[in-house]
Design a protein around this motif. Sequence first.
Motif, PDB file in Angstrom:
ATOM      1  N   ASN A   3      -2.728   6.896  10.340  1.00  0.00           N
ATOM      2  CA  ASN A   3      -1.504   6.257   9.594  1.00  0.00           C
ATOM      3  C   ASN A   3      -1.744   6.295   8.210  1.00  0.00           C
ATOM      4  OD1 ASN A   3      -0.563   5.362  12.153  1.00  0.00           O
ATOM      5  ND2 ASN A   3      -2.447   4.373  12.260  1.00  0.00           N
ATOM      6  N   VAL A   4      -0.690   6.159   7.461  1.00  0.00           N
ATOM      7  CA  VAL A   4      -0.848   6.052   5.627  1.00  0.00           C
ATOM      8  C   VAL A   4      -0.038   4.860   5.485  1.00  0.00           C
ATOM      9  CG1 VAL A   4      -0.564   6.928   3.620  1.00  0.00           C
ATOM     10  CG2 VAL A   4      -1.221   8.554   5.272  1.00  0.00           C
ATOM     11  N   ILE A   5      -0.753   3.832   4.804  1.00  0.00           N
ATOM     12  CA  ILE A   5      -0.239   2.547   4.412  1.00  0.00           C
ATOM     13  C   ILE A   5       0.061   2.571   2.888  1.00  0.00           C
ATOM     14  CG2 ILE A   5      -0.293   0.045   4.352  1.00  0.00           C
ATOM     15  CD1 ILE A   5      -2.315   0.531   6.842  1.00  0.00           C
ATOM     16  N   TYR A 104       3.602   3.484   6.509  1.00  0.00           N
ATOM     17  CA  TYR A 104       3.677   1.861   6.700  1.00  0.00           C
ATOM     18  C   TYR A 104       3.657   1.380   5.102  1.00  0.00           C
ATOM     19  CZ  TYR A 104       3.013   2.323  11.465  1.00  0.00           C
ATOM     20  OH  TYR A 104       2.879   2.487  12.825  1.00  0.00           O
ATOM     21  N   ALA A 105       4.096   0.119   4.750  1.00  0.00           N
ATOM     22  CA  ALA A 105       3.977  -0.223   3.480  1.00  0.00           C
ATOM     23  C   ALA A 105       3.440  -1.800   3.545  1.00  0.00           C
ATOM     24  CB  ALA A 105       4.994  -0.311   2.539  1.00  0.00           C
ATOM     25  N   THR A 126      13.955   3.999   4.927  1.00  0.00           N
ATOM     26  CA  THR A 126      14.180   4.910   5.716  1.00  0.00           C
ATOM     27  C   THR A 126      12.816   5.649   6.300  1.00  0.00           C
ATOM     28  OG1 THR A 126      14.722   6.597   3.867  1.00  0.00           O
ATOM     29  CG2 THR A 126      16.752   5.449   5.124  1.00  0.00           C
ATOM     30  N   HIS A 127      11.852   5.361   5.155  1.00  0.00           N
ATOM     31  CA  HIS A 127      10.514   6.343   5.448  1.00  0.00           C
ATOM     32  C   HIS A 127       9.325   5.457   5.894  1.00  0.00           C
ATOM     33  CE1 HIS A 127      12.753   9.017   3.042  1.00  0.00           C
ATOM     34  NE2 HIS A 127      11.906   9.714   2.612  1.00  0.00           N
ATOM     35  N   PHE A 128       9.517   4.131   6.177  1.00  0.00           N
ATOM     36  CA  PHE A 128       8.250   3.439   6.822  1.00  0.00           C
ATOM     37  C   PHE A 128       8.669   2.839   7.970  1.00  0.00           C
ATOM     38  CE2 PHE A 128       8.146   2.894   2.362  1.00  0.00           C
ATOM     39  CZ  PHE A 128       7.110   3.510   1.883  1.00  0.00           C
ATOM     40  N   LEU A 129       7.840   2.853   8.884  1.00  0.00           N
ATOM     41  CA  LEU A 129       7.778   2.512  10.225  1.00  0.00           C
ATOM     42  C   LEU A 129       7.884   0.740  10.164  1.00  0.00           C
ATOM     43  CD1 LEU A 129       5.524   4.574  12.346  1.00  0.00           C
ATOM     44  CD2 LEU A 129       8.014   4.563  12.442  1.00  0.00           C
ATOM     45  N   ASP A 130       7.325   0.280   9.298  1.00  0.00           N
ATOM     46  CA  ASP A 130       7.166  -1.132   8.856  1.00  0.00           C
ATOM     47  C   ASP A 130       6.536  -1.499   7.392  1.00  0.00           C
ATOM     48  OD1 ASP A 130       7.330  -3.836   9.473  1.00  0.00           O
ATOM     49  OD2 ASP A 130       5.423  -4.020  10.227  1.00  0.00           O
ATOM     50  N   VAL A 131       7.462  -2.511   6.887  1.00  0.00           N
ATOM     51  CA  VAL A 131       7.156  -2.982   5.729  1.00  0.00           C
ATOM     52  C   VAL A 131       6.752  -4.550   5.405  1.00  0.00           C
ATOM     53  CG1 VAL A 131       7.750  -3.182   3.035  1.00  0.00           C
ATOM     54  CG2 VAL A 131       8.618  -1.286   4.670  1.00  0.00           C
ATOM     55  N   VAL A 132       5.512  -4.609   5.399  1.00  0.00           N
ATOM     56  CA  VAL A 132       5.123  -5.994   5.383  1.00  0.00           C
ATOM     57  C   VAL A 132       5.363  -6.703   3.695  1.00  0.00           C
ATOM     58  CG1 VAL A 132       3.146  -7.610   5.309  1.00  0.00           C
ATOM     59  CG2 VAL A 132       3.548  -5.849   7.033  1.00  0.00           C
ATOM     60  N   VAL A 133       6.320  -7.450   3.596  1.00  0.00           N
ATOM     61  CA  VAL A 133       6.522  -8.204   2.321  1.00  0.00           C
ATOM     62  C   VAL A 133       6.130  -9.561   1.968  1.00  0.00           C
ATOM     63  CG1 VAL A 133       8.645  -8.625   0.787  1.00  0.00           C
ATOM     64  CG2 VAL A 133       8.802  -6.656   2.470  1.00  0.00           C
ATOM     65  N   SER A 134       5.142  -9.650   0.991  1.00  0.00           N
ATOM     66  CA  SER A 134       4.400 -10.801   0.709  1.00  0.00           C
ATOM     67  C   SER A 134       5.141 -12.071   1.025  1.00  0.00           C
ATOM     68  CB  SER A 134       3.734 -10.603  -0.769  1.00  0.00           C
ATOM     69  OG  SER A 134       4.677 -10.879  -1.661  1.00  0.00           O
ATOM     70  N   ALA A 135       6.506 -12.197   0.260  1.00  0.00           N
ATOM     71  CA  ALA A 135       7.266 -13.264   0.259  1.00  0.00           C
ATOM     72  C   ALA A 135       7.755 -13.688   1.561  1.00  0.00           C
ATOM     73  CB  ALA A 135       8.239 -13.148  -0.638  1.00  0.00           C
ATOM     74  N   HIS A 136       7.721 -12.621   2.650  1.00  0.00           N
ATOM     75  CA  HIS A 136       8.450 -13.027   3.993  1.00  0.00           C
ATOM     76  C   HIS A 136       7.305 -13.606   4.534  1.00  0.00           C
ATOM     77  CE1 HIS A 136      11.117  -9.189   3.991  1.00  0.00           C
ATOM     78  NE2 HIS A 136      11.745 -10.493   3.002  1.00  0.00           N
TER      79      HIS A 136
END
Length: 206
Positions: A3-5, A104-105, A126-136
């Motif tokens: 996996n690439v993050i 992922y990001a 469209t390109h990531f299976l999941d994005v973890v956003v710090s504010a969330h």
Amino acid sequence: MKNVIFDIGNVLIEWNPELLYRKLLPDPAKRHAFLRDVCTMDWNIQQDLGRSWAEAVAALSREHPDKTGLIAAYSDRWQEMVPGEIPGSVGILETLRQSGVPLYAITNFSSEKFAETEVRFPFLKTHFLDVVVSAHERLVKPDPRIYEVLLSRNGLTAEDCVFIDDSLPNVNAARTLGMAAIHFQTAEDLRRDLQEMGFLNSAAHA
């Protein structure tokens, strides 16, 4: 490694407050003083931790009533700090995606500005299976807990992941958790590093 993050800011898209404030404060000394002493990185990161921009601008304007317009511009004209994609980086992302690599990001980003930026740069949706956003999550890199959010949410193990970030402290935090990590400097360097890890065909060009 499977996996690439990715980090997003200054890896896939450029972000630089100087780009806006060169227009508003042409004098370099005044501009640097404003960004150092008023709209500081410490102030900005509170939005990455979940504080709203309205609250941030109001609070700082009370502290600096002579600079309310300049402070408001940081939010109102935020997109002028983001001129576009980092040359070559999104091409690498696309190559990885076409090769079937799970992507992922993890990003330090305010909720409001990330929503705007997703509209402007559709690949973020469209390109990531999941994005973890710090504010969330109300966590920011390099806090190890934000990396653990991505791993646990997606059933990943650190040893199966490569993490890419322009911040060396963020890279070191990923390594401490057991990830391989790349300190991003240029897309050309990133391509070489990923090739050495077996992710990209050397004949592929973005």
